[in-house]
Design an enzyme around this catalytic site. Structure first.
Site, mmCIF file in Angstrom:
data_model
loop_
_atom_site.group_PDB
_atom_site.id
_atom_site.type_symbol
_atom_site.label_atom_id
_atom_site.label_comp_id
_atom_site.label_asym_id
_atom_site.label_seq_id
_atom_site.Cartn_x
_atom_site.Cartn_y
_atom_site.Cartn_z
ATOM 1 N N GLU A 99 12.333 -5.977 7.637
ATOM 2 C CA GLU A 99 12.834 -4.382 7.751
ATOM 3 C C GLU A 99 13.520 -4.150 6.416
ATOM 4 O O GLU A 99 14.320 -3.244 6.160
ATOM 5 C CB GLU A 99 13.887 -4.241 8.736
ATOM 6 N N CYS A 116 -4.026 6.022 11.302
ATOM 7 C CA CYS A 116 -4.696 6.159 9.872
ATOM 8 C C CYS A 116 -4.271 7.433 9.265
ATOM 9 O O CYS A 116 -3.949 8.518 9.915
ATOM 10 C CB CYS A 116 -6.363 6.133 9.952
ATOM 11 N N SER A 160 1.804 -4.543 13.132
ATOM 12 C CA SER A 160 0.791 -5.386 12.435
ATOM 13 C C SER A 160 1.006 -6.707 12.318
ATOM 14 O O SER A 160 0.268 -7.440 11.889
ATOM 15 C CB SER A 160 0.899 -4.490 10.990
ATOM 16 N N GLY A 161 2.214 -7.271 12.804
ATOM 17 C CA GLY A 161 2.738 -8.636 12.797
ATOM 18 C C GLY A 161 3.323 -9.096 11.451
ATOM 19 O O GLY A 161 3.482 -10.219 11.347
ATOM 20 N N LYS A 162 4.177 -8.090 10.846
ATOM 21 C CA LYS A 162 4.927 -8.535 9.713
ATOM 22 C C LYS A 162 5.973 -9.688 10.000
ATOM 23 O O LYS A 162 6.251 -10.444 9.284
ATOM 24 C CB LYS A 162 5.922 -7.006 9.299
ATOM 25 N N CYS A 178 -5.795 1.948 13.705
ATOM 26 C CA CYS A 178 -5.163 3.085 14.537
ATOM 27 C C CYS A 178 -6.175 3.258 15.637
ATOM 28 O O CYS A 178 -7.200 2.504 16.050
ATOM 29 C CB CYS A 178 -5.823 4.322 13.625
ATOM 30 N N CYS A 198 -5.598 10.727 11.285
ATOM 31 C CA CYS A 198 -4.886 10.802 12.486
ATOM 32 C C CYS A 198 -3.797 11.604 12.204
ATOM 33 O O CYS A 198 -2.961 12.295 12.962
ATOM 34 C CB CYS A 198 -5.222 9.892 13.460
#
Length: 184
Positions: free
Chosen positions: A83, A177, A13-15, A140, A180
């Site tokens: 992390e 998601c 997600s780009g954290k 997702c 899923c």
């Protein structure tokens, strides 16, 4: 007025990208930052925070024995943790104390849950103590917002047992998601 921030999201997600951007912004203003990443995560080399976009930088590592206090972080304007799901409960309390007693903002980035939908202890404590909680969004494969993870084997089949943490090939996980997660 410092506080403990928790930025959580599913994988990919780009954290780490956001963490590195925040570090750059602080330093661009002549401010000092202290970066930490989990010792357990050596995917990009020990003590490396790396974005899948290709940006990386060295960081101090934390493990179960790390204490987060002013002696450890030094004279800094912000502490950034990558992390953060791997933090222990006491470490989250130490970071919370750094923010409130020593007026050092702490921004932690991490996952909320593992591939079984179980919370990581560090994330659970961050959700309990952080004053500012933000979800970073990703999608997702079906197009819905991804909030969970699946671990898959070499044949692409979902795994429903195993150790909570398995560091390595990022292709072994999928951000999905909730629908899923339960049907995929």
């Amino acid at each position: 007025m410092a506080k403990l921030f928790f930025r959580h999201a599913a994988m990919n997600s780009g954290k780490s990208t956001q963490l590195l951007q925040i570090a750059h912004n602080y330093e661009d203003q002549g401010r000092r930052v202290c970066l930490f990443t989990a010792a357990i995560d050596g995917r990009f080399g020990a003590g490396q925070i790396a974005s899948r976009l290709g940006v990386s930088r060295s960081a101090a590592v934390f493990d179960a024995n790390t204490r987060f206090d002013v002696q450890q972080v030094g004279a800094v304007d912000c502490v950034l943790i990558d992390e953060a799901q791997f933090l222990a409960a006491d470490q989250v309390r130490q970071l919370h104390r750094l923010a409130h007693v020593h007026d050092i903002p702490v921004i932690a980035f991490g996952l909320r849950s593992d591939f079984l939908g179980e919370p990581f202890p560090g994330a659970a404590w961050l959700l309990a103590l952080a004053e500012d909680i933000e979800e970073i969004k990703t999608i997702c494969l079906c197009g819905r917002k991804a909030t969970m993870h699946l671990r898959i084997d070499a044949n692409g089949q979902r795994l429903k047992q195993g150790p909570q943490v398995e560091i390595g090939d990022t292709g072994r996980y999928r951000s999905v998601c909730a629908r899923c997660f339960y049907t995929g």
